[in-house]
Design an enzyme around this catalytic site. Sequence first.
Site, PDB file in Angstrom:
ATOM      1  N   ASP A   1       0.958  -1.205  -0.080  1.00 47.28           N
ATOM      2  CA  ASP A   1       0.017  -0.105  -0.099  1.00 47.28           C
ATOM      3  C   ASP A   1       0.972   1.109   0.062  1.00 47.28           C
ATOM      4  O   ASP A   1       1.988   0.964   0.371  1.00 47.28           O
ATOM      5  CB  ASP A   1      -1.046  -0.083   1.438  1.00 47.28           C
ATOM      6  CG  ASP A   1      -1.669   1.183   1.692  1.00 47.28           C
ATOM      7  OD1 ASP A   1      -2.198   1.599   0.492  1.00 47.28           O
ATOM      8  OD2 ASP A   1      -1.443   1.866   2.415  1.00 47.28           O
ATOM      9  N   ARG A   2       0.192   2.373  -0.214  1.00 41.95           N
ATOM     10  CA  ARG A   2       1.383   3.580  -0.374  1.00 41.95           C
ATOM     11  C   ARG A   2       1.099   4.448   0.893  1.00 41.95           C
ATOM     12  O   ARG A   2       1.983   4.521   1.353  1.00 41.95           O
ATOM     13  CB  ARG A   2       0.821   4.202  -1.872  1.00 41.95           C
ATOM     14  CG  ARG A   2       1.966   5.277  -2.196  1.00 41.95           C
ATOM     15  CD  ARG A   2       1.369   6.273  -3.159  1.00 41.95           C
ATOM     16  NE  ARG A   2       0.524   7.377  -2.705  1.00 41.95           N
ATOM     17  CZ  ARG A   2       0.091   8.291  -3.407  1.00 41.95           C
ATOM     18  NH1 ARG A   2      -0.111   8.274  -4.768  1.00 41.95           N
ATOM     19  NH2 ARG A   2      -0.803   9.342  -2.869  1.00 41.95           N
ATOM     20  N   ASP A   3       0.014   5.072   1.108  1.00 42.81           N
ATOM     21  CA  ASP A   3      -0.315   6.039   1.827  1.00 42.81           C
ATOM     22  C   ASP A   3      -0.294   5.497   3.278  1.00 42.81           C
ATOM     23  O   ASP A   3      -1.154   4.627   3.218  1.00 42.81           O
ATOM     24  CB  ASP A   3      -1.171   7.078   1.574  1.00 42.81           C
ATOM     25  CG  ASP A   3      -1.347   7.727   0.382  1.00 42.81           C
ATOM     26  OD1 ASP A   3      -0.097   7.634  -0.394  1.00 42.81           O
ATOM     27  OD2 ASP A   3      -2.302   8.344  -0.489  1.00 42.81           O
TER      28      ASP A   3
ATOM     29  N   LYS B   1       3.059  14.682   5.253  1.00 47.85           N
ATOM     30  CA  LYS B   1       3.920  15.643   5.802  1.00 47.85           C
ATOM     31  C   LYS B   1       3.230  16.529   6.895  1.00 47.85           C
ATOM     32  O   LYS B   1       2.135  16.984   6.510  1.00 47.85           O
ATOM     33  CB  LYS B   1       4.420  16.502   4.535  1.00 47.85           C
ATOM     34  CG  LYS B   1       6.002  16.756   4.541  1.00 47.85           C
ATOM     35  CD  LYS B   1       6.390  18.191   3.667  1.00 47.85           C
ATOM     36  CE  LYS B   1       7.564  17.370   2.986  1.00 47.85           C
ATOM     37  NZ  LYS B   1       7.995  18.007   1.576  1.00 47.85           N
TER      38      LYS B   1
ATOM     39  N   TYR C   1      -4.102  13.759   4.405  1.00 44.29           N
ATOM     40  CA  TYR C   1      -3.947  12.986   3.198  1.00 44.29           C
ATOM     41  C   TYR C   1      -2.895  13.382   2.338  1.00 44.29           C
ATOM     42  O   TYR C   1      -2.200  14.383   2.654  1.00 44.29           O
ATOM     43  CB  TYR C   1      -5.082  13.307   2.336  1.00 44.29           C
ATOM     44  CG  TYR C   1      -6.454  12.820   2.948  1.00 44.29           C
ATOM     45  CD1 TYR C   1      -6.637  11.533   3.063  1.00 44.29           C
ATOM     46  CD2 TYR C   1      -7.578  13.627   3.505  1.00 44.29           C
ATOM     47  CE1 TYR C   1      -7.943  10.970   3.696  1.00 44.29           C
ATOM     48  CE2 TYR C   1      -8.698  13.181   4.309  1.00 44.29           C
ATOM     49  CZ  TYR C   1      -8.875  12.000   4.468  1.00 44.29           C
ATOM     50  OH  TYR C   1      -9.933  11.577   4.765  1.00 44.29           O
TER      51      TYR C   1
ATOM     52  N   ASN D   1      -5.374   3.073  -3.276  1.00 42.95           N
ATOM     53  CA  ASN D   1      -6.704   3.401  -3.736  1.00 42.95           C
ATOM     54  C   ASN D   1      -6.720   4.934  -3.856  1.00 42.95           C
ATOM     55  O   ASN D   1      -6.016   5.582  -2.776  1.00 42.95           O
ATOM     56  CB  ASN D   1      -7.552   3.167  -2.673  1.00 42.95           C
ATOM     57  CG  ASN D   1      -8.252   1.795  -2.830  1.00 42.95           C
ATOM     58  OD1 ASN D   1      -7.849   0.985  -3.835  1.00 42.95           O
ATOM     59  ND2 ASN D   1      -9.325   1.317  -1.927  1.00 42.95           N
TER      60      ASN D   1
ATOM     61  N   CYS E   1      -6.056   2.880  -8.109  1.00 45.89           N
ATOM     62  CA  CYS E   1      -7.540   2.756  -8.576  1.00 45.89           C
ATOM     63  C   CYS E   1      -8.120   4.357  -8.454  1.00 45.89           C
ATOM     64  O   CYS E   1      -8.092   4.738  -7.269  1.00 45.89           O
ATOM     65  CB  CYS E   1      -8.169   1.949  -7.857  1.00 45.89           C
ATOM     66  SG  CYS E   1      -9.995   2.344  -7.896  1.00 45.89           S
TER      67      CYS E   1
ATOM     68  N   CYS F   1     -11.242  -2.700  -9.290  1.00 42.58           N
ATOM     69  CA  CYS F   1      -9.910  -2.457  -8.972  1.00 42.58           C
ATOM     70  C   CYS F   1      -9.734  -1.984  -7.519  1.00 42.58           C
ATOM     71  O   CYS F   1      -8.729  -2.015  -6.792  1.00 42.58           O
ATOM     72  CB  CYS F   1      -9.175  -1.732  -9.964  1.00 42.58           C
ATOM     73  SG  CYS F   1      -9.564  -0.279 -10.706  1.00 42.58           S
TER      74      CYS F   1
ATOM     75  N   LYS G   1      -9.340  -1.429  -3.940  1.00 43.15           N
ATOM     76  CA  LYS G   1      -9.407  -2.421  -2.796  1.00 43.15           C
ATOM     77  C   LYS G   1     -10.428  -2.240  -1.771  1.00 43.15           C
ATOM     78  O   LYS G   1     -10.726  -1.031  -1.625  1.00 43.15           O
ATOM     79  CB  LYS G   1      -7.929  -2.100  -2.043  1.00 43.15           C
ATOM     80  CG  LYS G   1      -6.707  -2.377  -2.779  1.00 43.15           C
ATOM     81  CD  LYS G   1      -5.484  -2.230  -1.959  1.00 43.15           C
ATOM     82  CE  LYS G   1      -5.136  -0.420  -1.841  1.00 43.15           C
ATOM     83  NZ  LYS G   1      -4.090  -0.399  -1.380  1.00 43.15           N
TER      84      LYS G   1
HETATM   85 ZN   LIG Z   1     -11.078   1.243  -9.596  1.00 45.80          ZN
END
Ligand SMILES: [Zn+2]
Length: 183
Positions: free
Chosen positions: A9-11, A18, A23, A55, A93, A110, A112
């Site tokens: 996952d990214r975030d 920061k 977000y 996402n 996504c 797509c 999640k």
């Molecule tokens: Zn999607």
Amino acid sequence: MGSKAVFLDRDKTILLPKGGEKYIYRVEDFHIPDKFIGALKKLIDNEYLLFVITNQGRIARGHLTENDVEELHKCLDSILKQKGVHISEFEYCPHNPRGTLHPYNIVCECRKPKTGMIDSIRNSYDIDVLNSWMIGDSYIDMLAGKKAGLKTIQVLTGSETYSKYADFVETDLVKAVSKILIG
Ligand SMILES: [Zn+2]
């Protein structure tokens, strides 16, 4: 037999917002600790392919654009490449059925916890699923990982509480990577 892989996952998993922001929308909003980059490098050194799956349903609400996401991924990719970390694919996504912006406000395959992003990667890469992992901060990451047959590690750098779909819970990405490599 395929390659071992880690789906990230990214975030709030590999990137932290920061300055107390909630977000991460654009390049200026993220921070990646050096120790997180070091952890990703260890996975590379141990022959794991790395994939980022995120996402970004706020696109469907008009908070950011696909271009913003792609810019961020380009920037992140160049930071990581300088340290020898190659991300094989960044998948995102942009959909959210509760969004307001056409054509993104749809039910897709797509977002999640659906497995569409993982499935699409598996169509392009030969992945050894039984020896592959999903790392994320939220229950939707854990659920997507489980549905795709991956082992799952929840990191507590987000705000989620423990997910029953997590095989393991670790404080952050560094600890999650140690779990994968040391067991
Ligand atoms: Zn999607």
